[in-house]
Design an enzyme around this catalytic site. Structure first.
Site, mmCIF file in Angstrom:
data_model
loop_
_atom_site.group_PDB
_atom_site.id
_atom_site.type_symbol
_atom_site.label_atom_id
_atom_site.label_comp_id
_atom_site.label_asym_id
_atom_site.label_seq_id
_atom_site.Cartn_x
_atom_site.Cartn_y
_atom_site.Cartn_z
ATOM 1 N N GLU A 60 -22.586 -17.448 13.498
ATOM 2 C CA GLU A 60 -24.121 -17.787 12.925
ATOM 3 C C GLU A 60 -25.217 -17.751 14.661
ATOM 4 O OE1 GLU A 60 -26.069 -17.138 10.017
ATOM 5 O OE2 GLU A 60 -23.794 -16.418 8.989
ATOM 6 N N ASP B 26 -17.107 -13.740 12.057
ATOM 7 C CA ASP B 26 -18.670 -13.635 11.665
ATOM 8 C C ASP B 26 -18.886 -14.811 12.468
ATOM 9 O OD1 ASP B 26 -21.182 -12.582 10.437
ATOM 10 O OD2 ASP B 26 -20.718 -14.752 9.877
ATOM 11 N N HIS C 231 -29.143 -19.929 7.786
ATOM 12 C CA HIS C 231 -28.022 -21.046 8.107
ATOM 13 C C HIS C 231 -28.259 -21.767 7.718
ATOM 14 C CE1 HIS C 231 -29.308 -21.641 12.001
ATOM 15 N NE2 HIS C 231 -29.179 -20.688 12.474
ATOM 16 N N GLU D 138 -36.805 -19.236 11.639
ATOM 17 C CA GLU D 138 -36.395 -18.010 10.879
ATOM 18 C C GLU D 138 -35.375 -18.366 10.503
ATOM 19 O OE1 GLU D 138 -38.531 -16.025 8.198
ATOM 20 O OE2 GLU D 138 -39.696 -17.273 9.412
ATOM 21 N N HIS E 72 -26.145 -18.274 4.129
ATOM 22 C CA HIS E 72 -25.492 -17.615 5.385
ATOM 23 C C HIS E 72 -24.600 -18.925 5.925
ATOM 24 C CE1 HIS E 72 -26.427 -13.626 4.912
ATOM 25 N NE2 HIS E 72 -27.995 -13.995 4.232
ATOM 26 N N ASP F 131 -18.904 -15.959 4.772
ATOM 27 C CA ASP F 131 -19.495 -14.824 5.606
ATOM 28 C C ASP F 131 -18.079 -13.797 5.864
ATOM 29 O OD1 ASP F 131 -21.885 -15.086 4.700
ATOM 30 O OD2 ASP F 131 -23.002 -14.512 6.180
#
Length: 242
Positions: free
Chosen positions: A10, A8, A58, A53, A153, A158
């Site tokens: 970010e 994963d 994160h 946003e 997140h 994740d």
């Protein structure tokens, strides 16, 4: 041995083509579908601000990332870690697109040129649960995967959650994760069980469940013009008993 990397990222925003960058990479290694502990977790200095946003998602501020390494300095290490592995990614197109852009910026080939294959768990979930919510959060809730410590997140967290979801999604077991050093039977081992020692309870449908079932059958009767398969099976069963 089958080596899988649950991965994963970010990012600073949603568009790698418009200059957004990877700021965190989290990878969890599975060997023969068991956790090994040989994981990879890196924060990167993206040399740009995160969109507002994205920051809400994160929580990785510019100040926090300022002293972190740039992707270029560790790109070759990332390639070697991922080499020949099957990648397990939720909504794979997003993460693959960002990583490919990072590799392109430092003159390295795209992911698919050095990994085994890429498995998209979002596509898998949509095939198994069509029409339902199939976000990582929704799948965690569906499989009873604990995400109570997930405030923001995070790529590593994740990836860990997705590893559990992936095992549940592909095997249906309630919980992962047998340590690679345990003496549990290997996957594929056949264990003989004498079913005669079990008494299985008969759970009969309640009246309201029967009513809902009948209502559904009436709808099927209408749409199939009286050719509902269940009705035909029901008639055959009744004739057999008679």
């Amino acid at each position: 041995m089958s080596r899988q990397i649950v991965l994963d990222t970010e990012t600073t925003g949603l568009s790698a083509e418009n200059g957004d960058r990877v700021i965190e990479l989290g990878c969890v290694e599975l060997l023969n579908r068991k956790l090994t502990g040989n994981d990879l977790h890196i924060y990167f200095n993206p040399e740009r601000e995160s969109h507002e946003e994205a920051l809400k998602v994160h929580g990785l501020t510019t100040d926090f990332l300022r002293d972190k390494p740039k992707f270029a300095t560790l790109a070759n290490d990332v390639v070697e870690y991922l080499r020949n592995a099957e990648l397990i990614i939720h909504n794979a197109a997003f993460d693959v697109g960002f990583l490919n852009k990072e590799f392109e910026l430092v003159g390295l080939p795209p992911l698919r040129s050095f990994v085994g294959e890429v498995t998209d768990t979002l596509a898998m979930a949509k095939a198994v649960y069509p029409g339902k919510r199939n976000s990582l959060d929704a799948l965690c809730d569906r499989f009873g995967v604990d995400r109570s410590n997930r405030t923001f997140h995070g790529a590593k967290l994740d990836a860990q959650l997705l590893a559990d979801v992936y095992i549940n999604l592909t095997r249906g077991q309630d919980a992962l994760l047998i340590d690679a050093t345990t003496d549990e039977p290997a996957i594929g081992t056949v264990i003989a069980v004498d079913l005669r020692s079990f008494v299985l309870p008969v759970l009969r449908a309640a009246d309201h469940e029967l009513a809902i079932h009948e209502e559904l059958l009436l709808q099927l009767d209408k749409s199939s013009k009286g050719r509902t398969l269940f009705r035909q099976i029901e008639v055959h069963a009744q004739n057999a008993v008679a």
